[in-house]
Scaffold this active site. Structure first.
Site, short mmCIF file in Angstrom:
data_model
loop_
_atom_site.label_atom_id
_atom_site.label_comp_id
_atom_site.label_asym_id
_atom_site.label_seq_id
_atom_site.Cartn_x
_atom_site.Cartn_y
_atom_site.Cartn_z
N SER A 126 4.43 1.10 8.01
CA SER A 126 4.16 2.52 8.21
C SER A 126 4.23 2.87 9.69
O SER A 126 3.95 2.04 10.56
CB SER A 126 2.75 2.80 7.69
OG SER A 126 2.29 4.04 8.15
N TYR A 150 -6.84 0.89 7.61
CA TYR A 150 -5.56 0.91 6.90
C TYR A 150 -4.43 0.49 7.85
O TYR A 150 -3.63 -0.40 7.54
CB TYR A 150 -5.28 2.32 6.33
CG TYR A 150 -3.85 2.50 5.87
CD1 TYR A 150 -3.36 1.80 4.78
CD2 TYR A 150 -2.97 3.34 6.56
CE1 TYR A 150 -2.03 1.93 4.36
CE2 TYR A 150 -1.65 3.49 6.15
CZ TYR A 150 -1.18 2.79 5.06
OH TYR A 150 0.13 2.91 4.66
N LYS A 154 -1.87 -2.94 7.90
CA LYS A 154 -0.41 -2.97 7.99
C LYS A 154 0.03 -3.84 9.17
O LYS A 154 0.97 -4.62 9.08
CB LYS A 154 0.16 -1.55 8.12
CG LYS A 154 0.05 -0.72 6.86
CD LYS A 154 0.96 -1.24 5.75
CE LYS A 154 0.74 -0.54 4.43
NZ LYS A 154 1.39 -1.19 3.29
P1 NAD Z 1 0.98 4.49 -4.27
O1 NAD Z 1 -0.49 4.33 -4.22
O2 NAD Z 1 1.55 5.62 -5.03
O3 NAD Z 1 1.64 3.14 -4.81
C1 NAD Z 1 1.10 1.87 -4.57
C2 NAD Z 1 1.05 1.13 -5.89
O4 NAD Z 1 0.50 -0.17 -5.67
C3 NAD Z 1 0.18 1.83 -6.95
O5 NAD Z 1 0.91 1.94 -8.14
C4 NAD Z 1 -1.02 0.89 -7.11
O6 NAD Z 1 -1.53 0.90 -8.44
C5 NAD Z 1 -0.42 -0.45 -6.73
N1 NAD Z 1 -1.36 -1.43 -6.20
C6 NAD Z 1 -2.27 -1.26 -5.21
N2 NAD Z 1 -2.94 -2.40 -4.99
C7 NAD Z 1 -2.45 -3.32 -5.85
C8 NAD Z 1 -2.73 -4.68 -6.12
N3 NAD Z 1 -3.69 -5.32 -5.45
N4 NAD Z 1 -2.02 -5.32 -7.06
C9 NAD Z 1 -1.06 -4.68 -7.76
N5 NAD Z 1 -0.75 -3.38 -7.57
C10 NAD Z 1 -1.44 -2.71 -6.62
O7 NAD Z 1 1.49 4.52 -2.76
P2 NAD Z 1 2.95 4.81 -2.19
O8 NAD Z 1 2.88 6.11 -1.46
O9 NAD Z 1 3.97 4.61 -3.21
O10 NAD Z 1 3.04 3.67 -1.08
C11 NAD Z 1 3.68 2.43 -1.31
C12 NAD Z 1 3.52 1.57 -0.08
O11 NAD Z 1 4.06 2.25 1.05
C13 NAD Z 1 2.06 1.25 0.27
O12 NAD Z 1 2.01 -0.09 0.74
C14 NAD Z 1 1.76 2.21 1.40
O13 NAD Z 1 0.77 1.72 2.26
C15 NAD Z 1 3.11 2.30 2.10
N6 NAD Z 1 3.28 3.55 2.85
C16 NAD Z 1 3.13 4.75 2.21
C17 NAD Z 1 3.27 5.94 2.93
C18 NAD Z 1 3.06 7.28 2.26
O14 NAD Z 1 2.87 8.27 2.98
N7 NAD Z 1 3.12 7.39 0.95
C19 NAD Z 1 3.60 5.89 4.29
C20 NAD Z 1 3.77 4.66 4.90
C21 NAD Z 1 3.61 3.49 4.17
#
Ligand code: NAD
Ligand code: UDP
Length: 340
Positions: A126, A150, A154
């Site tokens: 991120s 958080y 990362k």
């Molecule tokens: P999201 O919460 O919609 O998706 C994450 C998924 O991971 C969910 O379906 C959740 O149920 C699953 N999950 C969480 N912990 C778990 C575990 N221990 N075992 C199995 N499944 C697990 O989030 P997203 O927006 O799709 O983000 C995906 C990734 O991208 C994350 O790692 C997040 O930190 C990163 N990210 C997101 C953003 C954003 O703005 N959305 C920005 C930068 C980075």
């Protein structure tokens, strides 16, 4: 058939959109998710989009036995590791939960991959790893820092992966630093469906537009930006999905790739609110309130390296992001619980 890819967190916002991009490219995949922040109904929507996984495994990435079982069942060509918790405020309240889920989760996954001899991973990092950046646009060689648990989780994962690549040259690793993903699949069948009050700007705005919330609070209009509101690099989630395909392709040999995925354009909260109203015809009631603690004034990417190393460049503009987010929200007032 090609060997499948494992998507951890594949029923989440970015994972599900990436699943449709993989399916369009005829790349098979398996989803592993514990559904802690997503709905099993995503799988029905993926089926309607002809993007079903070969299998869905309801498991936690910290569960070594479950990981070994899925790596024994399929011969994976690589892993895209989306699974993680992502709410900044929650991470301040529950730091150890974040370190366990995100850092221990990544460690358990890497150990299982090593046991199975699968050494190709695309990691969801991120822009938060840049902390409060000294200048914008941000290049990948900018200083790294964490301003909350958080962000620290990362950075710790990145550190682990960087060190792994340094001492063991058999790994293929991509660290993808996402900026602000928004928008939705153009079908209106997939989108962002946060539980409770949304933390992020776009889902909050679409809920105000639906009349589900009274008004948007704009956090601060006294930043040192042209209109005083915070500026971010919003990118369409389908462009972000394509970035993962590009990263998988670029990992054709052992290496470590670290790239920003953003558009390179800074957009203010005010510009976002105005664009949404123009594109959808629905004005967003808003009030200016105090800055949100921990927020930074501006953050946008220099996306040059992604183009050089991955051949990737964002294609979809702010109008499409607003139109697609609005289509998703208006077709699915109850998120994935809406029957369509
Ligand atoms: P999201 O919460 O919609 O998706 C994450 C998924 O991971 C969910 O379906 C959740 O149920 C699953 N999950 C969480 N912990 C778990 C575990 N221990 N075992 C199995 N499944 C697990 O989030 P997203 O927006 O799709 O983000 C995906 C990734 O991208 C994350 O790692 C997040 O930190 C990163 N990210 C997101 C953003 C954003 O703005 N959305 C920005 C930068 C980075
Ligand atoms: N923002 C806002 N009101 C909200 C949510 C967000 O004014 O209800 C602002 C926030 O201060 C920031 C921008 O919108 O300037 C993007 O915030 P978001 O939480 O979506 O992403 P991040 O802070 O992670 O960049």
């Amino acid at each position: 058939m090609q060997d499948p890819i494992l998507l951890t967190g594949g029923t989440g916002f970015i994972g599900a959109h990436t699943a449709t991009a993989l399916a369009s490219a005829k790349l098979p995949f398996v989803i592993l998710d514990n559904l802690s922040n997503s709905s099993a109904k995503v799988l029905d929507r993926l089926a309607r989009l002809n993007a079903s996984p070969l299998a869905f495994v309801n498991a936690d990435v910290r569960d070594a036995q479950a990981l070994d079982a899925v790596f024994a069942r399929f011969k994976f060509s690589g892993v895209i590791h989306f699974a993680g918790l992502k709410a900044v405020g929650e991470s301040v309240a529950q730091p150890l939960r974040y370190f366990d889920n995100n850092v221990n989760g990544t460690l358990q996954l890497l150990q299982a991959m090593q046991r199975a001899g699968v050494k190709k991973i695309v990691f969801s990092s991120s822009a938060t790893v840049y902390g409060d950046p000294a200048s914008v646009p941000i290049r990948e060689d900018a200083a790294l820092s964490a301003t909350n648990p958080y962000g620290r989780s990362k950075l710790l994962c990145e550190d682990m992966l960087r060190e792994l690549a340094r001492v063991d040259n058999s790994w293929k690793i991509a660290l993808l630093r996402y900026f602000n993903p928004v928008g939705a699949h153009e079908s209106g069948l997939l989108g962002e469906s946060p539980h409770g009050v949304p933390n992020n700007l776009m889902p909050f705005m679409t809920q105000v537009a639906m009349g589900q919330r009274e008004h948007l609070q704009i956090f601060g209009n006294d930043y040192d930006t042209p209109d005083g509101t915070g500026m971010r690099d919003y990118l369409h989630v389908m462009d972000l999905a394509q970035g993962h395909l590009a990263a998988l392709q670029a990992l054709d040999a052992p290496k470590l790739l670290t790239v920003n995925l953003g558009t390179g354009q800074g957009v203010s909260v005010k510009q976002m609110v105005d664009t949404f109203a123009r594109v959808t015809g629905v004005p967003i009631a808003h009030r200016f309130v105090a800055r949100r603690p921990g927020d930074i004034a501006q953050c946008w990417a220099d996306p040059t390296l992604a183009q050089q190393l991955l051949g990737w460049k964002a294609q979809l503009g702010l109008d499409r992001m607003c139109a697609d987010a609005w289509r998703w929200q208006s077709m699915n007032p109850q998120g994935f619980d809406t029957s369509l």
